[in-house]
Design a protein around this motif. Sequence first.
Motif, PDB file in Angstrom:
ATOM      1  N   LEU A 142      28.385  -3.809 -27.478  1.00 42.26           N
ATOM      2  CA  LEU A 142      28.323  -3.732 -26.025  1.00 42.26           C
ATOM      3  C   LEU A 142      26.861  -3.564 -25.644  1.00 42.26           C
ATOM      4  N   THR A 143      26.312  -4.558 -24.968  1.00 45.13           N
ATOM      5  CA  THR A 143      24.857  -4.625 -24.803  1.00 45.13           C
ATOM      6  C   THR A 143      24.351  -4.154 -23.452  1.00 45.13           C
ATOM      7  N   GLY A 144      25.246  -3.760 -22.529  1.00 46.85           N
ATOM      8  CA  GLY A 144      24.759  -3.342 -21.222  1.00 46.85           C
ATOM      9  C   GLY A 144      23.924  -4.435 -20.588  1.00 46.85           C
ATOM     10  N   ASP A 145      22.765  -4.057 -20.039  1.00 48.40           N
ATOM     11  CA  ASP A 145      21.881  -5.036 -19.420  1.00 48.40           C
ATOM     12  C   ASP A 145      20.684  -5.365 -20.306  1.00 48.40           C
ATOM     13  N   VAL A 146      20.849  -5.214 -21.610  1.00 47.40           N
ATOM     14  CA  VAL A 146      19.803  -5.648 -22.545  1.00 47.40           C
ATOM     15  C   VAL A 146      19.916  -7.143 -22.794  1.00 47.40           C
ATOM     16  N   LEU A 147      21.117  -7.610 -23.114  1.00 46.23           N
ATOM     17  CA  LEU A 147      21.333  -9.006 -23.494  1.00 46.23           C
ATOM     18  C   LEU A 147      22.547  -9.562 -22.772  1.00 46.23           C
ATOM     19  N   PHE A 148      22.373 -10.747 -22.176  1.00 44.19           N
ATOM     20  CA  PHE A 148      23.464 -11.483 -21.552  1.00 44.19           C
ATOM     21  C   PHE A 148      23.614 -12.823 -22.258  1.00 44.19           C
ATOM     22  N   ALA A 149      24.681 -13.531 -21.941  1.00 45.67           N
ATOM     23  CA  ALA A 149      24.826 -14.902 -22.417  1.00 45.67           C
ATOM     24  C   ALA A 149      23.758 -15.759 -21.748  1.00 45.67           C
ATOM     25  N   GLY A 150      22.786 -16.198 -22.520  1.00 43.95           N
ATOM     26  CA  GLY A 150      21.731 -17.058 -22.015  1.00 43.95           C
ATOM     27  C   GLY A 150      20.594 -16.364 -21.310  1.00 43.95           C
ATOM     28  N   SER A 151      20.599 -15.055 -21.248  1.00 43.48           N
ATOM     29  CA  SER A 151      19.544 -14.366 -20.509  1.00 43.48           C
ATOM     30  C   SER A 151      19.396 -12.929 -21.021  1.00 43.48           C
ATOM     31  N   ILE A 152      18.559 -12.154 -20.319  1.00 42.46           N
ATOM     32  CA  ILE A 152      18.343 -10.744 -20.634  1.00 42.46           C
ATOM     33  C   ILE A 152      18.273  -9.974 -19.320  1.00 42.46           C
ATOM     34  N   GLY A 153      18.268  -8.656 -19.416  1.00 42.41           N
ATOM     35  CA  GLY A 153      18.150  -7.831 -18.224  1.00 42.41           C
ATOM     36  C   GLY A 153      16.767  -7.909 -17.616  1.00 42.41           C
ATOM     37  N   ARG A 154      16.707  -7.800 -16.313  1.00 45.03           N
ATOM     38  CA  ARG A 154      15.415  -7.851 -15.618  1.00 45.03           C
ATOM     39  C   ARG A 154      14.608  -6.598 -15.917  1.00 45.03           C
ATOM     40  N   THR A 155      13.300  -6.731 -15.823  1.00 44.39           N
ATOM     41  CA  THR A 155      12.411  -5.615 -16.155  1.00 44.39           C
ATOM     42  C   THR A 155      11.484  -5.250 -15.002  1.00 44.39           C
TER      43      THR A 155
ATOM     44  N   PRO B 263      23.628  -8.806 -37.000  1.00 44.69           N
ATOM     45  CA  PRO B 263      24.224  -9.931 -37.732  1.00 44.69           C
ATOM     46  C   PRO B 263      24.724 -11.023 -36.790  1.00 44.69           C
ATOM     47  N   ASP B 264      24.658 -12.255 -37.246  1.00 46.85           N
ATOM     48  CA  ASP B 264      25.113 -13.380 -36.431  1.00 46.85           C
ATOM     49  C   ASP B 264      26.590 -13.286 -36.067  1.00 46.85           C
ATOM     50  N   ASP B 265      27.393 -12.632 -36.910  1.00 45.61           N
ATOM     51  CA  ASP B 265      28.836 -12.568 -36.654  1.00 45.61           C
ATOM     52  C   ASP B 265      29.223 -11.418 -35.725  1.00 45.61           C
ATOM     53  N   THR B 266      28.290 -11.044 -34.840  1.00 47.30           N
ATOM     54  CA  THR B 266      28.527  -9.964 -33.883  1.00 47.30           C
ATOM     55  C   THR B 266      28.978 -10.527 -32.550  1.00 47.30           C
ATOM     56  N   LEU B 267      30.101 -10.049 -32.054  1.00 45.22           N
ATOM     57  CA  LEU B 267      30.568 -10.381 -30.720  1.00 45.22           C
ATOM     58  C   LEU B 267      29.793  -9.540 -29.717  1.00 45.22           C
ATOM     59  N   VAL B 268      29.241 -10.181 -28.690  1.00 41.03           N
ATOM     60  CA  VAL B 268      28.452  -9.487 -27.674  1.00 41.03           C
ATOM     61  C   VAL B 268      29.270  -9.369 -26.394  1.00 41.03           C
ATOM     62  N   LEU B 269      29.447  -8.131 -25.927  1.00 42.24           N
ATOM     63  CA  LEU B 269      30.100  -7.857 -24.650  1.00 42.24           C
ATOM     64  C   LEU B 269      29.033  -7.306 -23.706  1.00 42.24           C
ATOM     65  N   PRO B 270      28.515  -8.151 -22.812  1.00 43.33           N
ATOM     66  CA  PRO B 270      27.385  -7.745 -21.977  1.00 43.33           C
ATOM     67  C   PRO B 270      27.789  -7.012 -20.711  1.00 43.33           C
ATOM     68  N   GLY B 271      26.799  -6.434 -20.050  1.00 45.84           N
ATOM     69  CA  GLY B 271      27.053  -5.707 -18.816  1.00 45.84           C
ATOM     70  C   GLY B 271      27.382  -6.592 -17.638  1.00 45.84           C
ATOM     71  N   HIS B 272      27.030  -7.857 -17.707  1.00 47.71           N
ATOM     72  CA  HIS B 272      27.353  -8.829 -16.664  1.00 47.71           C
ATOM     73  C   HIS B 272      27.643 -10.157 -17.344  1.00 47.71           C
TER      74      HIS B 272
ATOM     75  N   THR C 134      20.324 -20.275 -28.785  1.00 47.97           N
ATOM     76  CA  THR C 134      20.217 -20.911 -27.475  1.00 47.97           C
ATOM     77  C   THR C 134      19.541 -20.082 -26.390  1.00 47.97           C
ATOM     78  N   ASN C 135      19.486 -18.781 -26.546  1.00 54.41           N
ATOM     79  CA  ASN C 135      18.912 -17.936 -25.511  1.00 54.41           C
ATOM     80  C   ASN C 135      17.387 -18.105 -25.507  1.00 54.41           C
ATOM     81  N   PRO C 136      16.800 -18.581 -24.431  1.00 62.18           N
ATOM     82  CA  PRO C 136      15.354 -18.877 -24.442  1.00 62.18           C
ATOM     83  C   PRO C 136      14.491 -17.658 -24.701  1.00 62.18           C
ATOM     84  N   TYR C 137      14.949 -16.486 -24.286  1.00 63.29           N
ATOM     85  CA  TYR C 137      14.156 -15.273 -24.495  1.00 63.29           C
ATOM     86  C   TYR C 137      14.124 -14.890 -25.962  1.00 63.29           C
ATOM     87  N   LEU C 138      15.201 -15.145 -26.680  1.00 61.38           N
ATOM     88  CA  LEU C 138      15.216 -14.868 -28.122  1.00 61.38           C
ATOM     89  C   LEU C 138      14.527 -15.979 -28.894  1.00 61.38           C
TER      90      LEU C 138
END
Length: 233
Positions: A168-181, A203-212, A224-228
């Motif tokens: 659970l990543t909160g507002d650190v990592l989203f699908a295709g983006s990251i949290g604003r700073t 690990p790559d096999d981690t399911l990400v549940l983001p804050g938004h 695919t995430n440009p920030y990564l």
Amino acid sequence: MLVTGFPSALFGTNCYVVATAAGEECVVVDPGIEVVGQLTEVLRELRLRPAAVVLTHGHVDHTYSVTPVCGAHGVAAYVHADDRYRLVDPLGEIASTGLLAALEQQFGRAATWAEPSDVVEIGEGAALELAGLRLQVSHAPGHTEGSVMLGVEGVPDGAPDGVTRTLLTGDVLFAGSIGRTDLPGGDHAAMLRSLEHRVLTQPDDTLVLPGHGPATTIARERATNPYLRDLVA
């Protein structure tokens, strides 16, 4: 593992309910704006009993309902020590931005705030044993000083093939983006360090549940995430 998520009434903040199974204790993650009614219905339908509320960070769109949820169930709120101060007056923090006025206009009443009566401060590397779950805390500042991600061994029922753990990543990592700073307490350099040392090491096999937004995986975001991609180029 049972995970139910639904967006809040404002800002689309994901509130998650995590449990080992229906009929057991659960952990509520990030109860945002106007979620109490829907959360109550989820708990009733699945016969779940909250053991704690855990906050990925202290912004009001993730914390607005923390006090009524904690009070209704007699449980503590867990937040990183560096964001503890945000629970004192989160409405004051957004008053000058116009967001408070927008919130009150949408719901037709003045917003109120009271701190939870029981707050537990957490830090990097803490392992929270709650509701039969083990939540591993990873401090990932940048969006706020006390932003954290919560790792859980195992995946929700019905998760995509190929994933073996949940983050659970909160507002650190989203699908295709990251949290604003660019908000108070944000730090872009700290966010880049968090992405490099806290996100890209997952690990790559981690399911990400983001804050938004929708769920994703570390493998997908790494590719695919440009920030990564900028960090690994």
